[in-house]
Design a protein around this motif. Structure first.
Motif, PDB file in Angstrom:
ATOM      1  N   PRO A   2       0.784  -1.272   0.062  1.00 37.91           N
ATOM      2  CA  PRO A   2      -0.208  -0.101   0.000  1.00 37.91           C
ATOM      3  C   PRO A   2       0.854   1.173  -0.082  1.00 37.91           C
ATOM      4  O   PRO A   2       0.502   2.207  -0.628  1.00 37.91           O
ATOM      5  CB  PRO A   2      -0.942  -0.177   1.321  1.00 37.91           C
ATOM      6  N   LEU A   6       0.390   3.994  -2.994  1.00 35.12           N
ATOM      7  CA  LEU A   6      -0.412   5.447  -2.665  1.00 35.12           C
ATOM      8  C   LEU A   6       0.617   6.732  -3.010  1.00 35.12           C
ATOM      9  O   LEU A   6      -0.110   7.726  -3.575  1.00 35.12           O
ATOM     10  CB  LEU A   6      -0.796   5.297  -1.394  1.00 35.12           C
ATOM     11  N   ALA A 240      -6.107   2.808  -1.917  1.00 32.45           N
ATOM     12  CA  ALA A 240      -6.341   3.380  -0.665  1.00 32.45           C
ATOM     13  C   ALA A 240      -6.935   2.463   0.444  1.00 32.45           C
ATOM     14  O   ALA A 240      -6.838   2.825   1.510  1.00 32.45           O
ATOM     15  CB  ALA A 240      -7.232   4.317  -1.008  1.00 32.45           C
ATOM     16  N   MET A 243      -4.210   1.081   2.697  1.00 34.67           N
ATOM     17  CA  MET A 243      -3.308   1.977   3.170  1.00 34.67           C
ATOM     18  C   MET A 243      -4.363   2.701   4.275  1.00 34.67           C
ATOM     19  O   MET A 243      -3.625   3.136   5.503  1.00 34.67           O
ATOM     20  CB  MET A 243      -3.119   3.065   2.225  1.00 34.67           C
ATOM     21  N   ARG A 244      -5.674   2.847   4.292  1.00 36.39           N
ATOM     22  CA  ARG A 244      -6.488   3.587   4.916  1.00 36.39           C
ATOM     23  C   ARG A 244      -6.509   2.991   6.171  1.00 36.39           C
ATOM     24  O   ARG A 244      -6.619   3.674   7.302  1.00 36.39           O
ATOM     25  CB  ARG A 244      -7.860   4.059   4.240  1.00 36.39           C
ATOM     26  N   TYR A 247      -2.448   2.490   7.692  1.00 37.00           N
ATOM     27  CA  TYR A 247      -1.790   3.710   8.046  1.00 37.00           C
ATOM     28  C   TYR A 247      -2.495   4.802   8.039  1.00 37.00           C
ATOM     29  O   TYR A 247      -2.333   5.867   7.095  1.00 37.00           O
ATOM     30  CB  TYR A 247      -0.562   3.838   6.922  1.00 37.00           C
ATOM     31  N   TYR A 251      -2.193   8.220   5.556  1.00 34.43           N
ATOM     32  CA  TYR A 251      -3.223   8.454   4.449  1.00 34.43           C
ATOM     33  C   TYR A 251      -3.881   9.750   4.645  1.00 34.43           C
ATOM     34  O   TYR A 251      -4.193  10.364   3.830  1.00 34.43           O
ATOM     35  CB  TYR A 251      -4.291   7.335   4.470  1.00 34.43           C
ATOM     36  N   GLN A 252      -4.239  10.147   5.926  1.00 41.87           N
ATOM     37  CA  GLN A 252      -4.637  11.433   6.052  1.00 41.87           C
ATOM     38  C   GLN A 252      -3.898  12.561   5.350  1.00 41.87           C
ATOM     39  O   GLN A 252      -4.191  13.477   4.725  1.00 41.87           O
ATOM     40  CB  GLN A 252      -4.604  11.639   7.624  1.00 41.87           C
ATOM     41  N   ASN A 255      -3.582  11.948   1.384  1.00 43.32           N
ATOM     42  CA  ASN A 255      -4.707  12.299   0.620  1.00 43.32           C
ATOM     43  C   ASN A 255      -5.840  12.975   1.075  1.00 43.32           C
ATOM     44  O   ASN A 255      -6.331  13.979   0.521  1.00 43.32           O
ATOM     45  CB  ASN A 255      -5.250  10.628   0.377  1.00 43.32           C
ATOM     46  N   THR A 256      -6.481  12.773   2.169  1.00 47.87           N
ATOM     47  CA  THR A 256      -7.763  13.186   2.930  1.00 47.87           C
ATOM     48  C   THR A 256      -7.397  14.639   3.302  1.00 47.87           C
ATOM     49  O   THR A 256      -8.149  15.517   2.843  1.00 47.87           O
ATOM     50  CB  THR A 256      -8.057  12.383   4.093  1.00 47.87           C
TER      51      THR A 256
END
Length: 312
Positions: A2, A6, A240, A243-244, A247, A251-252, A255-256
């Motif tokens: 992941p 990502l 994703a 990964m979400r 980790y 991820y935050q 991405n987010t």
């Protein structure tokens, strides 16, 4: 794998900045050249004449991925400006690669070997020897940079080229047609995204990059094929979901958090009188419950997938 997946999908900057350092391109990837890719394309309807077209990019492509589908061409024709992750001015800046290398250079007197387990270090030694990479130079770099250098180089061997990526393609098109352009981020923001990885995340990413070399980079081929088919579900699941779960902090950040920062910058383009705007960003940012598409829907905008003739 992941982390590497990502980051590779998220980091437009790396595809450009690292390309001169990576291995030479190989044969073109095996794609259905006679059939244009099905786009990851959504239309957001704003007030009055305002429309925003969200186009999911694959940052390294092949000549066989062009021409693009009629849906993408219509979105470009209907837009008077094009917005990217990084503005064309930043992408073309001579400081881009130098600032990336500066951020990735170790300054505490340590060597890369210190951060790696024995198995990963031995794999890196073998990879450097077989690919004519200077191991002493790599020793002075951070693990995230070495891992992404390997990943980009392997993608180039597959025939995937950052110069042919969707972002670069539309930057050139916008320049030739006199369209306005803008960026959602600057160089420093993207560098912080990468350089902010923890030591553990960096080690895993480098180890994954080396493991994927042994497998012929099957995952990169799978993701490229999924992008060509417009398979948003497979892309989301492969890039994703894992990964979400494993980790969430990484991820935050990657991405987010960036999606949250981008949405307020897109809203002004949805006001009356703005006309059409094409937004070209990494496909991951448009997918999932925390993607830009769903965030704009949550604000009350009508968002619809543009996908003529595709099966979903």
């Amino acid at each position: 794998m992941p982390i590497r997946t990502l980051l590779r999908s998220a980091a437009l900057l790396l595809a450009v900045a690292l390309a001169p350092l990576a291995a030479a391109r190989g044969a073109p990837a095996d794609t259905a050249a006679s059939k244009p890719p099905v786009p990851l394309l959504w239309k957001v309807t704003g007030a009055g004449d305002a429309r925003v077209y969200l186009l999911g990019s694959f940052h390294l492509l092949t000549a066989q991925d062009y021409p693009l589908s009629a849906d993408v061409e219509k979105a470009f024709d209907a837009s008077q400006r094009v917005v990217f992750e990084l503005s064309p001015e930043d992408m073309q800046s001579p400081e881009l690669s130098s600032r990336m290398v500066q951020a990735a250079t170790r300054t505490d007197g340590s060597e890369l070997k210190r951060d790696l387990d024995e198995a990963t270090w031995h794999k890196l030694q073998a990879f450097a020897a077989s690919n004519n990479l200077p191991l002493p130079q790599l020793q002075g770099m951070k693990a995230w940079f070495v891992g992404l250098t390997i990943s980009v180089g392997q993608m180039q061997k597959m025939g995937l080229d950052p110069a042919l990526g969707l972002d670069r393609h539309f930057m050139e098109r916008a320049q030739k047609t006199g369209r306005k352009t803008a960026g959602l981020e600057d160089i420093d923001t993207q560098i912080r995204m990468l350089d902010g990885m923890s030591a553990t995340e960096q080690r895993q990413m480098l180890a994954e990059a080396l493991d994927e070399v042994d497998k012929g980079d099957v995952q990169a081929r799978q993701l490229h094929d999924a992008w060509r088919r417009g398979d948003d579900r497979l892309l989301w699941n492969k890039m994703a979901v894992e990964m979400r779960q494993q980790y969430p902090q990484l991820y935050q950040r990657i991405n987010t958090g960036r999606n949250d920062a981008w949405v307020p910058k897109l809203v002004p383009y949805l006001q009356a009188g703005q006309g059409g705007t094409l937004v070209v960003v990494g496909g991951l940012h448009l997918l999932g419950s925390d993607g830009v598409v769903e965030k704009l829907k949550a604000r009350g905008y009508k968002v619809e997938r543009v996908c003529t003739g595709c099966k979903r």
